[in-house]
Write an enzyme that holds these catalytic residues in place. Structure first.
Site, PDB file in Angstrom:
ATOM      1  N   HIS A 138       0.952  -1.126  -0.004  1.00 29.68           N
ATOM      2  CA  HIS A 138       0.098  -0.003   0.024  1.00 29.68           C
ATOM      3  C   HIS A 138       0.955   1.269   0.079  1.00 29.68           C
ATOM      4  O   HIS A 138       2.074   1.326   0.463  1.00 29.68           O
ATOM      5  CB  HIS A 138      -0.832   0.052   1.005  1.00 29.68           C
ATOM      6  CG  HIS A 138      -0.426   0.110   2.768  1.00 29.68           C
ATOM      7  ND1 HIS A 138      -0.780  -0.500   3.640  1.00 29.68           N
ATOM      8  CD2 HIS A 138       0.400   1.402   3.368  1.00 29.68           C
ATOM      9  CE1 HIS A 138      -0.163  -0.128   4.679  1.00 29.68           C
ATOM     10  NE2 HIS A 138       0.212   1.212   4.238  1.00 29.68           N
ATOM     11  N   GLU A 143      -5.038   0.527   0.413  1.00 26.58           N
ATOM     12  CA  GLU A 143      -4.981  -1.038   0.787  1.00 26.58           C
ATOM     13  C   GLU A 143      -5.072  -1.404  -0.677  1.00 26.58           C
ATOM     14  O   GLU A 143      -5.749  -0.928  -1.416  1.00 26.58           O
ATOM     15  CB  GLU A 143      -5.834  -1.426   1.580  1.00 26.58           C
ATOM     16  CG  GLU A 143      -5.798  -0.610   3.086  1.00 26.58           C
ATOM     17  CD  GLU A 143      -4.525  -1.450   3.906  1.00 26.58           C
ATOM     18  OE1 GLU A 143      -3.502  -1.817   3.287  1.00 26.58           O
ATOM     19  OE2 GLU A 143      -4.408  -1.351   5.125  1.00 26.58           O
TER      20      GLU A 143
HETATM   21  C1  GLP Z   1       1.476   3.578   7.059  1.00 21.42           C
HETATM   22  C2  GLP Z   1       1.059   4.935   6.344  1.00 21.42           C
HETATM   23  C3  GLP Z   1       2.072   4.814   5.061  1.00 21.42           C
HETATM   24  C4  GLP Z   1       3.310   4.173   5.143  1.00 21.42           C
HETATM   25  C5  GLP Z   1       3.439   2.654   5.937  1.00 21.42           C
HETATM   26  C6  GLP Z   1       4.809   2.110   6.018  1.00 21.42           C
HETATM   27  O1  GLP Z   1       0.559   2.559   6.930  1.00 21.42           O
HETATM   28  N1  GLP Z   1       0.181   5.475   6.192  1.00 21.42           N
HETATM   29  O2  GLP Z   1       2.169   6.122   4.387  1.00 21.42           O
HETATM   30  O3  GLP Z   1       4.050   3.979   3.763  1.00 21.42           O
HETATM   31  O4  GLP Z   1       2.787   2.956   6.963  1.00 21.42           O
HETATM   32  O5  GLP Z   1       5.288   2.601   7.187  1.00 21.42           O
HETATM   33  P1  GLP Z   1       6.888   2.447   7.602  1.00 21.42           P
HETATM   34  O6  GLP Z   1       7.467   3.283   6.774  1.00 21.42           O
HETATM   35  O7  GLP Z   1       6.787   2.846   9.218  1.00 21.42           O
HETATM   36  O8  GLP Z   1       7.000   0.903   7.253  1.00 21.42           O
END
Ligand code: GLP
Length: 261
Positions: A138, A143
């Site tokens: 995503h 999603e």
């Molecule tokens: C969340 C955010 C996304 C992000 C994802 C991955 O779902 N809404 O924008 O890319 O987490 O997060 P992380 O960078 O902490 O792995």
């Protein structure tokens, strides 16, 4: 689409933050698209350092968050508004009123989403959009199954995403809201430059599916393949499943310097 494989997140953060600083020098009114989660944190650290050194000002810039949880009380530490205030606004000179975040507390959610779209359009669109990637592919909170033409709207999180994000809610998955507002994939594709960041082996499969798999709503990050200016910055661990990794390294090493990021 350009894939840049860097030795570690700090090297990637330097590359991206320097490109943002260069853009801000050329266009002080730049419009930034901000992501949350842990992936962009090293970029925000580096932007703050450039600001402290007098090499970056966002005083005339504006910024749009990708997404927000629905129903968290104002000021909740895990709300994306709060996170971006702390990580970006408090450490740079971006005026607080220049940061826009979808209103997850709105009584009229569809109106709040339409208003967000209008605000982005009113600024002339996003110049550079930072993106992370979820383990299910995503982007924002779009999603799998999200329409590739979607606009800002309410979405329901998958159990997997709620489990991934429980770490921002004291490890309590029950506290992670089920509903969120997110820029749609169509909204994100309107940004002039997309920069997706991914670090660590946990992201390797999602990166490979997004970058080298078919374009499909089942892997929202695969929309980058349709964008005229998309950059994917990954460390070695996140690049581990890319079949053309050697080619991407060679292309980056031989890139004419005038091309920039
Ligand atoms: C969340 C955010 C996304 C992000 C994802 C991955 O779902 N809404 O924008 O890319 O987490 O997060 P992380 O960078 O902490 O792995």
């Amino acid at each position: 689409m350009e894939i840049v494989i860097v030795p570690d997140p700090d090297a990637g953060a330097r590359l991206v933050a320097d490109a943002i600083a260069e853009l801000a020098r050329r266009r002080p009114e730049l419009v930034l698209g901000l992501a949350t989660g842990s992936s962009p944190e090293p970029v925000y650290d580096r932007l703050a350092a450039l600001h402290r050194q007098g090499e970056l000002s966002l005083a005339r810039a504006s910024a749009f968050a990708l997404d927000e949880y629905v129903g968290l009380p104002a000021g909740h530490p895990a709300s994306y508004r709060q996170v971006l205030l702390q990580q970006v606004v408090d450490r740079l000179d971006l005026p607080p009123e220049a940061l826009a975040v979808p209103d997850g507390g709105a009584a009229d959610i569809p109106a709040a989403c339409a208003d967000y779209e209008e605000r982005i359009a009113g600024c002339g669109g996003v110049d550079l959009q930072l993106l992370g990637i979820g383990t299910d592919g995503h982007i924002g909170f779009n999603e799998p199954g999200s329409s590739l033409g979607s606009r800002t709207r309410l979405k329901t999180l998958t159990d997997a995403t709620r489990a991934d994000n429980a770490r921002f809610f004291d490890g309590q998955v029950d506290r992670v809201p089920r509903h969120v507002l997110t820029q749609g994939i169509g909204t994100i594709s309107g940004a002039r430059h997309l920069v997706l960041l991914a670090w660590g082996e946990g992201k390797a499969e999602a990166v490979a599916r997004g970058v080298e798999g078919p374009v499909t709503a089942m892997v929202p990050a695969s929309m980058l393949q349709l964008h005229p200016h998309a950059t994917v910055v990954v460390d070695e661990a996140a690049a581990a499943r890319l079949s053309l990794a050697d080619y991407y390294r060679a292309a980056w090493a031989d890139k004419p310097s005038w091309q920039g990021l």
